[in-house]
Scaffold this motif. Structure first.
Motif, PDB file in Angstrom:
ATOM      1  N   ASN A 285       0.819  -1.206   0.000  1.00  0.00           N
ATOM      2  CA  ASN A 285       0.000   0.000   0.000  1.00  0.00           C
ATOM      3  C   ASN A 285       0.853   1.256   0.000  1.00  0.00           C
ATOM      4  O   ASN A 285       0.545   2.247  -0.671  1.00  0.00           O
ATOM      5  N   ILE A 286       1.928   1.232   0.783  1.00  0.00           N
ATOM      6  CA  ILE A 286       2.816   2.399   0.824  1.00  0.00           C
ATOM      7  C   ILE A 286       3.405   2.662  -0.549  1.00  0.00           C
ATOM      8  O   ILE A 286       3.441   3.803  -1.027  1.00  0.00           O
ATOM      9  N   GLN A 287       3.865   1.611  -1.215  1.00  0.00           N
ATOM     10  CA  GLN A 287       4.436   1.779  -2.551  1.00  0.00           C
ATOM     11  C   GLN A 287       3.404   2.340  -3.530  1.00  0.00           C
ATOM     12  O   GLN A 287       3.714   3.214  -4.349  1.00  0.00           O
ATOM     13  N   SER A 288       2.168   1.855  -3.447  1.00  0.00           N
ATOM     14  CA  SER A 288       1.124   2.342  -4.356  1.00  0.00           C
ATOM     15  C   SER A 288       0.812   3.812  -4.094  1.00  0.00           C
ATOM     16  O   SER A 288       0.645   4.601  -5.026  1.00  0.00           O
ATOM     17  N   ARG A 289       0.746   4.206  -2.827  1.00  0.00           N
ATOM     18  CA  ARG A 289       0.436   5.597  -2.510  1.00  0.00           C
ATOM     19  C   ARG A 289       1.579   6.521  -2.901  1.00  0.00           C
ATOM     20  O   ARG A 289       1.357   7.645  -3.371  1.00  0.00           O
TER      21      ARG A 289
END
Length: 330
Positions: A285-289
């Motif tokens: 999720n962090i990478q996507s955001r």
């Protein structure tokens, strides 16, 4: 874009106008001079009245822009014909009418293009915001699940500390849920990490040691909410919890050039142990955001050297207004 587009149109008209050869260069030169002046002055006039045009509805703003362009073309046509044809006849007025008709068609095409481009940008921003909201909704239940597991393990051992942890968790979630922005100050995210580490310290006791190395002046650095806390949680579950002797979690924030580097270090994870699926989801999720908010300049990577595991988060240096970080401290 306007200049290049207008020149391409003039080139097409010069090719069509040519009776011999490929291009009527005299026609091309005169029409280029006329089109460039009208394009530049019309764009300048629209920029001057931009604030007022923005307050109008789309149909009214379109009519006003069309009126500005047609008046500008009429003024330059009269000026040019007064120099080239002092005694204007019916043919001269027909030529002016043709120029105004051509200008009307061009401005309508350009306005339509800008309108479609604006709609596309709004749709893209809405999709990004919906994607970020979905990612954020997935992170918070994951964080709550792990925190409640920590508190549950404390109830039988020390009820008073469990109660204190519940109060700390409520404050932590109040700070987390209060924010609805896509970006928060780094100071607030660090405070979130401190609260989480406080809960884990009650469970792990002397097995958990924390080192902080936060460079001054980074309190207002922009960071996605709940971007650093899952990295700290990952360090606890992979590096500290499997080790009977515990270990040290080091959190570092430094500014280098146009970027801010956030590092979370912990002892080498136990490769034979079961991986923590929730944290792996959080890292995704962090990478996507990061990709949605910052693009390629933002990087999340992990490395291992000797017995130390390091997760590095690189963010473009961007400072949020001070009012956005009221109440956050390092």
């Amino acid at each position: 874009m306007l200049l290049v587009t207008s020149e391409l149109l003039v080139l097409v008209l010069a090719i069509v106008q040519a009776e011999s050869g490929w291009i009527d260069w005299s026609f091309f030169g005169l029409l280029s001079l006329f089109v460039q002046w009208t394009t530049l002055t019309s764009a300048a006039l629209i920029c001057v009245f931009r604030a007022k045009l923005a307050q109008l509805s789309i149909p009214m703003a379109t009519l006003c822009i069309v009126g500005i362009v047609l008046l500008d073309v009429l003024a330059f046509s009269l000026f040019a014909d007064s120099l080239l044809q002092p005694n204007q006849d019916l043919a001269a007025w027909q030529s002016i009418a043709k120029k105004m008709l051509m200008a009307l068609l061009i401005v309508l095409i350009v306005l339509r293009y800008f309108y479609l481009q604006h709609q596309w940008q709004e749709q893209r921003e809405a999709e990004i915001q919906a994607h970020l909201a979905a990612l954020q909704a997935r992170i918070q239940p994951h964080f709550l699940f792990n925190s409640m597991n920590t508190i549950a393990s404390l109830i039988a051992i020390n009820p008073e500390q469990a109660e204190e942890a519940v109060l700390d968790l409520s404050e932590l979630f109040r700070a987390s849920l209060r924010n609805t922005d896509q970006l928060v100050p780094l100071g607030r995210e660090l405070e979130l990490c401190r609260r989480y580490l406080g809960i884990e310290a009650l469970r792990l006791g002397d097995r958990l040691h924390v080192e902080w190395d936060i460079a001054p002046g980074l309190e207002h650095q922009a960071i996605p909410p709940l971007a650093l806390q899952p990295l700290v949680e990952n360090a606890i579950y992979h590096g500290i919890q499997p080790c009977a002797a515990g270990g040290t979690v080091r959190i570092e924030a430094q500014a280098r050039g146009q970027f801010v580097y956030l590092l979370v270090q912990n002892p080498k994870p136990d490769q034979s142990g079961r991986q923590h699926e929730g944290n792996r989801m959080a890292l995704g999720n962090i990478q996507s955001r990061l990709a949605a908010l910052f693009g390629e300049p933002a990087v999340l990577k992990h490395s291992q050297q000797n017995d130390t595991y390091t997760v590095t988060l690189r963010l473009p240096r961007r400072k949020l207004p001070s009012q956005s970080s009221a109440g956050s401290t390092l």
